[in-house]
Design an enzyme around this catalytic site. Structure first.
Site, PDB file in Angstrom:
ATOM      1  N   ARG A 132     -24.652   5.400   0.561  1.00 18.83           N
ATOM      2  CA  ARG A 132     -25.874   5.314   1.995  1.00 18.83           C
ATOM      3  C   ARG A 132     -26.788   5.850   0.808  1.00 18.83           C
ATOM      4  O   ARG A 132     -27.427   6.664   1.946  1.00 18.83           O
ATOM      5  CB  ARG A 132     -24.832   6.196   2.540  1.00 18.83           C
ATOM      6  CG  ARG A 132     -23.669   5.658   3.469  1.00 18.83           C
ATOM      7  CD  ARG A 132     -23.754   6.531   4.884  1.00 18.83           C
ATOM      8  NE  ARG A 132     -22.426   7.685   4.316  1.00 18.83           N
ATOM      9  CZ  ARG A 132     -21.548   7.855   3.933  1.00 18.83           C
ATOM     10  NH1 ARG A 132     -20.455   6.688   4.844  1.00 18.83           N
ATOM     11  NH2 ARG A 132     -20.275   8.575   3.728  1.00 18.83           N
ATOM     12  N   CYS A 152     -48.673   5.005   1.658  1.00 22.23           N
ATOM     13  CA  CYS A 152     -48.765   4.974   3.578  1.00 22.23           C
ATOM     14  C   CYS A 152     -47.170   5.246   3.234  1.00 22.23           C
ATOM     15  O   CYS A 152     -46.644   5.300   4.545  1.00 22.23           O
ATOM     16  CB  CYS A 152     -49.438   4.144   3.950  1.00 22.23           C
ATOM     17  SG  CYS A 152     -50.844   4.792   3.921  1.00 22.23           S
ATOM     18  N   ARG A 179     -45.419   6.341   6.807  1.00 21.96           N
ATOM     19  CA  ARG A 179     -45.927   7.822   6.980  1.00 21.96           C
ATOM     20  C   ARG A 179     -46.989   7.117   7.715  1.00 21.96           C
ATOM     21  O   ARG A 179     -47.491   8.170   8.905  1.00 21.96           O
ATOM     22  CB  ARG A 179     -46.220   8.628   6.223  1.00 21.96           C
ATOM     23  CG  ARG A 179     -47.077   8.783   5.397  1.00 21.96           C
ATOM     24  CD  ARG A 179     -47.407   9.913   4.869  1.00 21.96           C
ATOM     25  NE  ARG A 179     -48.884   9.017   4.055  1.00 21.96           N
ATOM     26  CZ  ARG A 179     -50.198   8.969   3.845  1.00 21.96           C
ATOM     27  NH1 ARG A 179     -50.741   9.442   4.884  1.00 21.96           N
ATOM     28  NH2 ARG A 179     -51.221   8.346   3.366  1.00 21.96           N
ATOM     29  N   ALA A 181     -49.848   4.560   9.161  1.00 22.93           N
ATOM     30  CA  ALA A 181     -49.635   2.560   9.482  1.00 22.93           C
ATOM     31  C   ALA A 181     -50.847   2.720   9.912  1.00 22.93           C
ATOM     32  O   ALA A 181     -51.375   2.463  11.447  1.00 22.93           O
ATOM     33  CB  ALA A 181     -48.562   2.198  10.470  1.00 22.93           C
ATOM     34  N   ASP A 182     -51.606   2.069   9.257  1.00 22.60           N
ATOM     35  CA  ASP A 182     -52.660   0.575   9.842  1.00 22.60           C
ATOM     36  C   ASP A 182     -52.536  -0.466  10.525  1.00 22.60           C
ATOM     37  O   ASP A 182     -52.158  -1.727  10.191  1.00 22.60           O
ATOM     38  CB  ASP A 182     -54.024   0.801   8.993  1.00 22.60           C
ATOM     39  CG  ASP A 182     -54.855   0.334   8.781  1.00 22.60           C
ATOM     40  OD1 ASP A 182     -55.147  -0.389  10.679  1.00 22.60           O
ATOM     41  OD2 ASP A 182     -56.177  -0.139   8.212  1.00 22.60           O
ATOM     42  N   ASN A 190     -47.152  -5.682   4.551  1.00 18.84           N
ATOM     43  CA  ASN A 190     -46.538  -3.920   4.572  1.00 18.84           C
ATOM     44  C   ASN A 190     -45.204  -5.332   5.182  1.00 18.84           C
ATOM     45  O   ASN A 190     -43.970  -5.030   4.399  1.00 18.84           O
ATOM     46  CB  ASN A 190     -46.470  -2.049   4.916  1.00 18.84           C
ATOM     47  CG  ASN A 190     -47.753  -2.377   5.229  1.00 18.84           C
ATOM     48  OD1 ASN A 190     -48.667  -1.269   5.712  1.00 18.84           O
ATOM     49  ND2 ASN A 190     -47.734  -1.911   3.499  1.00 18.84           N
ATOM     50  N   HIS A 220     -51.629   4.045  14.477  1.00 21.39           N
ATOM     51  CA  HIS A 220     -53.050   3.854  14.779  1.00 21.39           C
ATOM     52  C   HIS A 220     -53.818   2.552  14.694  1.00 21.39           C
ATOM     53  O   HIS A 220     -53.594   1.815  13.308  1.00 21.39           O
ATOM     54  CB  HIS A 220     -53.793   4.390  13.721  1.00 21.39           C
ATOM     55  CG  HIS A 220     -53.678   5.012  12.813  1.00 21.39           C
ATOM     56  ND1 HIS A 220     -52.733   5.589  11.636  1.00 21.39           N
ATOM     57  CD2 HIS A 220     -54.640   4.505  11.865  1.00 21.39           C
ATOM     58  CE1 HIS A 220     -52.667   5.732  10.396  1.00 21.39           C
ATOM     59  NE2 HIS A 220     -53.781   4.510  10.526  1.00 21.39           N
ATOM     60  N   ALA A 276     -60.239   1.284   6.371  1.00 20.98           N
ATOM     61  CA  ALA A 276     -61.297   2.527   6.307  1.00 20.98           C
ATOM     62  C   ALA A 276     -60.750   3.592   4.773  1.00 20.98           C
ATOM     63  O   ALA A 276     -59.314   3.697   4.491  1.00 20.98           O
ATOM     64  CB  ALA A 276     -59.947   3.516   7.570  1.00 20.98           C
TER      65      ALA A 276
END
Length: 277
Positions: A132, A152, A179, A181-182, A190, A220, A276
């Site tokens: 694990r 990211c 963490r 996310a565009d 991704n 976002h 951005a």
């Protein structure tokens, strides 16, 4: 024409955030519509999860992943192959600091050594698949301020489901925690990148593929992507294509761009949008 079922996890996610998100300021000054916490699950046996409601630049996805696996932190290797997706963040000499590839392949230890997290993960999958602890992290707190862009997609874990029949293969799944996310520009990359990595690792470890699970933190849509999102959500998804890996190299680090082919990718036209920075 793909024989896979039509799935719309990504489009459902995009619609959810566009509908239920709250307005939030952000580091870039652009403004976002955002939700906190979301999860998507992709059965990799139902096709390669390359978004179909707009054309996705597959070459850049493959090259970027190979670049990560090289342990590289300079955009020169990417630029030489016609990939410019990291150029906005690069320093004048092309370097980005200790970003993803550096952390994956040579995480520094206090005694001056380095840990190859990818090699360790492969080794553990082969010798102790029930572990694990098969985790790779790019989120090195001590080095964040040296990175041109903090990770990211920060942390991922592998999981092996045992073979269900005598002589059968186990199934490899991967879960990513992202963490930041565009959703419009970044997340399609991704999803495909980590699905590809899961296929590669499964091949190296003589496993079948299972699921790729994408988990997001601050998810976002940038304010200047609203029109593009509306266009994309007006389109009907196609079935996912199929990934073909043409050979099995000696190690996870020996793949080349030419080793991969995506078959039956039916998609809508590309949609341009500003990044951005």
């Amino acid at each position: 024409m793909s024989s896979h079922p039509i799935r719309s996890q990504y489009e459902d996610f995009l619609r959810h955030v566009s509908t239920h998100g709250v307005f939030k300021a952000d580091r870039t000054g652009t403004g976002t519509t955002s939700v906190f916490g979301y999860q998507m699950r992709f059965d990799l046996n139902e096709g390669f999860p390359l978004v179909t409601t707009k054309k996705v630049f597959l070459k850049a996805i493959v090259l970027e992943l190979l670049w990560f696996l090289r342990g590289d932190s300079n955009v020169k290797w990417l630029q030489e192959r016609g990939c410019t997706i990291w150029d906005e963040w690069a320093r004048p000499d092309g370097d980005l600091g200790p970003v993803y590839g550096v952390q994956w392949r040579s995480w520094p230890t206090p005694d001056g050594g380095h840990i190859d997290q990818i090699a360790e993960a492969i080794k553990t999958l082969k010798t102790n698949p029930d572990s694990r602890r098969i985790i790779v992290s790019a989120w090195n707190v001590a080095e964040l301020d040296k990175m041109a862009l903090m990770p990211c997609h920060a942390f991922f874990q592998f999981y092996v489901a045992p073979a269900q029949t005598p002589g059968g293969k186990g199934k490899l799944s991967c879960q990513l925690y992202q963490r930041s996310a565009d959703i419009f520009l970044g997340v399609p990359f991704n999803i495909a990148s980590y699905a590809l990595l899961t296929h590669m690792v499964a091949q190296q470890c003589d496993l079948d593929v299972g699921d790729f699970i994408w988990t997001g933190g601050d998810c976002h849509v940038y304010s200047n992507h609203a029109e593009q999102v509306a266009l994309q959500l007006s389109r009907t998804p196609f079935a996912y294509p199929t990934l073909s890996i043409k050979r099995k190299p000696a190690s996870i680090f020996d793949y080349a761009y030419e080793d991969f082919e995506v078959l039956g990718y039916e998609c809508h036209p590309a949609i341009k949008a500003p990044v951005a920075v």
